[in-house]
Design a protein around this motif. Structure first.
Motif, short mmCIF file in Angstrom:
data_model
loop_
_atom_site.label_atom_id
_atom_site.label_comp_id
_atom_site.label_asym_id
_atom_site.label_seq_id
_atom_site.Cartn_x
_atom_site.Cartn_y
_atom_site.Cartn_z
N LYS A 59 -27.36 -58.60 22.46
CA LYS A 59 -28.12 -59.83 22.65
C LYS A 59 -29.55 -59.50 23.07
O LYS A 59 -29.78 -58.68 23.95
CB LYS A 59 -27.47 -60.70 23.73
CG LYS A 59 -26.20 -61.36 23.25
CD LYS A 59 -25.69 -62.32 24.30
CE LYS A 59 -24.42 -62.99 23.78
NZ LYS A 59 -23.91 -63.98 24.72
N GLY A 60 -30.50 -60.19 22.41
CA GLY A 60 -31.90 -60.03 22.77
C GLY A 60 -32.25 -60.86 23.99
O GLY A 60 -31.39 -61.49 24.61
N SER A 61 -33.53 -60.92 24.33
CA SER A 61 -33.97 -61.60 25.55
C SER A 61 -33.68 -63.09 25.54
O SER A 61 -33.54 -63.71 26.59
CB SER A 61 -35.47 -61.35 25.76
OG SER A 61 -36.20 -61.88 24.67
N THR A 62 -33.59 -63.68 24.35
CA THR A 62 -33.29 -65.12 24.28
C THR A 62 -31.89 -65.37 23.73
O THR A 62 -31.57 -66.47 23.30
CB THR A 62 -34.33 -65.84 23.40
OG1 THR A 62 -34.30 -65.29 22.08
CG2 THR A 62 -35.72 -65.72 23.98
N GLY A 63 -31.07 -64.32 23.74
CA GLY A 63 -29.70 -64.46 23.28
C GLY A 63 -29.48 -64.20 21.80
O GLY A 63 -28.36 -64.26 21.33
N GLN A 64 -30.53 -63.95 21.06
CA GLN A 64 -30.42 -63.69 19.62
C GLN A 64 -29.84 -62.29 19.39
O GLN A 64 -30.03 -61.40 20.21
CB GLN A 64 -31.78 -63.84 18.92
CG GLN A 64 -32.72 -62.67 19.07
CD GLN A 64 -33.46 -62.57 20.40
OE1 GLN A 64 -33.10 -63.17 21.39
NE2 GLN A 64 -34.50 -61.76 20.42
#
Length: 92
Positions: A59-64
């Protein structure tokens, strides 16, 4: 054959021995480049071992979903290692 730097691990020592076997170094900067490339070989081995137990997508910083940062670190290390090894003028 130049002396193996003491800080090298197994992968670094293997690369050192492969490159220094029957090669004459004309410039001391080449040995510095080789040492750095060998240290990167050790780093790459550790990174690849870490990647074995990690997912490729996280997961990236915004959940992507994004690829694990380990892949980028491996690509960067491989690229730098290739540049360092390419800077050595090999004389047999």
């Amino acid at each position: 054959m130049p002396e193996i730097p003491p800080e090298l691990g197994k992968a670094g020592i293997e690369l050192w021995e492969q490159v220094t076997d029957d090669i004459t170094f004309s410039d001391p900067r080449e040995l510095i480049a080789l040492e750095q490339a060998c240290l990167l070989a050790d780093d790459l081995k550790r990174l690849r071992c870490e990647l074995t137990d990690s997912p490729l997508v996280v997961k990236g910083s915004t959940g992507q979903p994004v690829e694990t940062p380990l892949l980028g670190a491996i690509r960067n290390a491989v690229s730098l290692q290739a540049k360092l090894l390419g800077s050595i003028a090999i004389t047999v």
